[in-house]
Design a protein around this motif. Structure first.
Motif, PDB file in Angstrom:
ATOM      1  N   GLN A 192      77.075  64.088  25.118  1.00 21.00           N
ATOM      2  CA  GLN A 192      77.478  62.791  25.693  1.00 21.00           C
ATOM      3  C   GLN A 192      78.444  63.015  26.849  1.00 21.00           C
ATOM      4  N   TYR A 193      79.390  63.917  26.638  1.00 19.00           N
ATOM      5  CA  TYR A 193      80.377  64.203  27.689  1.00 19.00           C
ATOM      6  C   TYR A 193      79.698  64.802  28.921  1.00 19.00           C
ATOM      7  N   ALA A 202      63.966  63.028  34.191  1.00 17.43           N
ATOM      8  CA  ALA A 202      64.342  62.003  33.203  1.00 17.43           C
ATOM      9  C   ALA A 202      65.729  61.434  33.511  1.00 17.43           C
ATOM     10  N   LEU A 203      66.657  62.318  33.865  1.00 21.75           N
ATOM     11  CA  LEU A 203      68.021  61.851  34.148  1.00 21.75           C
ATOM     12  C   LEU A 203      68.090  61.118  35.482  1.00 21.75           C
ATOM     13  N   TYR A 204      67.280  61.570  36.438  1.00 14.89           N
ATOM     14  CA  TYR A 204      67.249  60.898  37.750  1.00 14.89           C
ATOM     15  C   TYR A 204      66.679  59.486  37.602  1.00 14.89           C
ATOM     16  N   SER A 205      65.565  59.363  36.884  1.00 20.68           N
ATOM     17  CA  SER A 205      64.931  58.036  36.800  1.00 20.68           C
ATOM     18  C   SER A 205      65.812  57.049  36.038  1.00 20.68           C
ATOM     19  N   THR A 206      66.482  57.497  34.959  1.00 19.97           N
ATOM     20  CA  THR A 206      67.355  56.572  34.218  1.00 19.97           C
ATOM     21  C   THR A 206      68.564  56.167  35.062  1.00 19.97           C
ATOM     22  N   LEU A 207      69.108  57.133  35.831  1.00 20.28           N
ATOM     23  CA  LEU A 207      70.275  56.822  36.654  1.00 20.28           C
ATOM     24  C   LEU A 207      69.905  55.920  37.834  1.00 20.28           C
ATOM     25  N   SER A 264      81.584  50.792  28.861  1.00 18.15           N
ATOM     26  CA  SER A 264      80.512  50.216  28.028  1.00 18.15           C
ATOM     27  C   SER A 264      79.161  50.387  28.717  1.00 18.15           C
ATOM     28  N   ASP A 265      79.125  50.148  30.031  1.00 20.24           N
ATOM     29  CA  ASP A 265      77.880  50.340  30.794  1.00 20.24           C
ATOM     30  C   ASP A 265      77.473  51.813  30.772  1.00 20.24           C
ATOM     31  N   LEU A 266      78.467  52.680  30.923  1.00 22.38           N
ATOM     32  CA  LEU A 266      78.191  54.124  30.935  1.00 22.38           C
ATOM     33  C   LEU A 266      77.613  54.559  29.589  1.00 22.38           C
ATOM     34  N   GLU A 267      78.133  53.977  28.502  1.00 21.74           N
ATOM     35  CA  GLU A 267      77.613  54.290  27.158  1.00 21.74           C
ATOM     36  C   GLU A 267      76.147  53.878  27.032  1.00 21.74           C
ATOM     37  N   GLU A 322      72.918  56.343  26.284  1.00 16.67           N
ATOM     38  CA  GLU A 322      71.966  56.121  25.188  1.00 16.67           C
ATOM     39  C   GLU A 322      70.524  56.141  25.716  1.00 16.67           C
ATOM     40  N   GLN A 323      70.300  55.488  26.868  1.00 11.88           N
ATOM     41  CA  GLN A 323      68.956  55.495  27.475  1.00 11.88           C
ATOM     42  C   GLN A 323      68.553  56.933  27.836  1.00 11.88           C
ATOM     43  N   GLN A 324      69.532  57.708  28.306  1.00 16.25           N
ATOM     44  CA  GLN A 324      69.230  59.077  28.721  1.00 16.25           C
ATOM     45  C   GLN A 324      68.888  59.973  27.530  1.00 16.25           C
ATOM     46  N   PHE A 325      69.518  59.725  26.389  1.00 14.01           N
ATOM     47  CA  PHE A 325      69.161  60.492  25.194  1.00 14.01           C
ATOM     48  C   PHE A 325      67.689  60.270  24.843  1.00 14.01           C
ATOM     49  N   GLU A 326      67.242  58.999  24.948  1.00 10.26           N
ATOM     50  CA  GLU A 326      65.833  58.680  24.661  1.00 10.26           C
ATOM     51  C   GLU A 326      64.909  59.365  25.665  1.00 10.26           C
ATOM     52  N   ALA A 327      65.300  59.306  26.951  1.00 12.43           N
ATOM     53  CA  ALA A 327      64.489  59.929  28.005  1.00 12.43           C
ATOM     54  C   ALA A 327      64.439  61.450  27.828  1.00 12.43           C
TER      55      ALA A 327
END
Length: 379
Positions: free
Chosen positions: A238-239, A305-310, A321-324, A328-333
């Motif tokens: 997460q960090y 995956a990280l580029y598309s979610t970001l 809260s938004d960053l969290e 979470e979306q990135q973990f799924e991706a």
């Protein structure tokens, strides 16, 4: 560091309360007793050393220092060896070397697995000792550092170089130190130079990391100086995601790696079922072309995956809260990119482990996690 990341770390989303941090950062109390005892033993040994090589992780040049020991180290002839330079961003590395020079500290970015890099380090040590001492017949060099910065790899390479220079010393040569008040002991070391005779202790000193705040603890965990089980792979991942997002790293990947990120992939010559347990190729066997391509494609999938979610994220990065939500979306991706079957918390642990392995082996690119201090604290 972005405000969102600062808040997120402070808020303790990473769940580091049980590590023994005080509410406002502050001291830690979770180190096992034997490590504290080891530090006391190192303090005693340091008194005997004529020169100290302090090994730090080039990705965390300040966070991997033992702050409590700095006054004692600074009172001696010493050198900061910034190891794992191949994993550190070379542009920022230059700023760090300038910072240490301005603080009157000798430092050398290096790679403990490279014989030429270690030879360069030894040349510098010899130069510093010969320049400073002409009367002492026997000099002792000690290697210290927090866990997992590469002390053992350095000692092993020093041993190889020492054996080629002075083959008669065999496996070990004892440098007798003493008589000193209350100290008469034989310390095993490798002879690296003659006139004066310079010995490097064959056992490195393992220092307790200094952790003034939660973020320093997270950086040490991410670099592997604190066991994953203490912090938890999930929290460390997460960090790492929070750091990559607030720095906009996935956008840099897209710019520098456009064709692969857009899905043009090389065909592997053969389909092989790979385990990601260890991305480092074994010493005996050279990695096959398909293994290299497999890891390369895997990295591309992760980066994409990280580029598309970001890039689809329309929240505020400064809001924790938004960053969290983004993380979470990135973990799924990442779970899809790493092709990990859906098994709840077990899947999340697997995602974290594989993602951290890619970072730690430099597959996601070179990084330096510490910020260069703006002003020289000694000036």
């Amino acid at each position: 560091m972005g405000l969102g990341l600062k808040k997120l770390v402070k808020k303790g989303m990473m769940g580091l309360g049980e590590m023994g941090f005080n509410a406002g950062g502050g001291a830690i109390n979770w180190f096992p007793g034997h490590m504290a005892a080891a530090t006391r033993a190192i303090r005693d040994r340091l008194k005997l050393a004529d020169f100290v090589i302090e090994v730090r992780d080039a990705r965390i040049p300040l966070s991997s220092a033992n702050q409590d020991l700095q006054p004692q180290l600074r009172s001696k002839r010493s050198l900061i060896a910034l190891n794992k330079k191949d994993l550190a961003n070379p542009n920022i590395m230059q700023k760090w070397t300038r910072y240490f020079e301005s603080s009157n500290q000798d430092c050398l970015p290096m790679n403990a697995h490279s014989k030429s890099s270690v030879s360069k380090l030894l040349e510098l040590v010899e130069y510093k000792l010969k320049e400073a001492i002409s009367r002492e017949p026997t000099l002792l060099v000690m290697v210290v550092g927090v866990p997992n910065v590469g002390k053992s790899a350095l000692i092993n390479n020093i041993h190889r170089i020492a054996s080629s220079r002075f083959p008669v010393q065999g496996k070990m040569k004892r440098a007798t130190v003493g008589p000193l008040p209350g100290v008469t002991q034989d310390i095993a070391g490798f002879k690296i130079a003659h006139q004066p005779s310079i010995y490097v202790l064959d056992t490195p000193g393992v220092l307790v990391p200094s952790i003034p705040d939660i973020e320093t603890g997270l950086k040490l965990a991410l670099a592997g100086s604190i066991k994953d089980s203490v912090v938890g792979e999930d929290r460390i991942a997460q960090y790492l995601l929070a750091v990559l997002n607030t720095r906009g790293t996935p956008f840099h990947w897209k710019n520098s790696n456009n064709r692969r990120m857009e899905g043009i992939q090389y065909e592997a010559e053969e389909k092989v079922d790979y385990s990601l347990k260890n991305l480092r190729p074994s010493r005996r066997k050279l990695p096959t072309k398909s293994h290299v391509l497999y890891v390369e494609d895997l990295v591309t999938e992760v980066q994409r995956a990280l580029y598309s979610t970001l890039s689809e994220f329309n929240g505020n990065m400064e809001d924790e809260s938004d960053l969290e939500v983004l993380i979470e979306q990135q973990f799924e991706a990442l779970q899809k990119a790493l092709k990990i079957p859906n098994k709840g918390s077990e899947a999340r642990l697997m995602v974290s482990k594989k993602f951290l392995t890619l970072f730690r082996t430099g597959k996601l690119g070179p990084f330096i996690l510490d910020d260069v201090p703006e002003a020289n604290p000694l000036s």
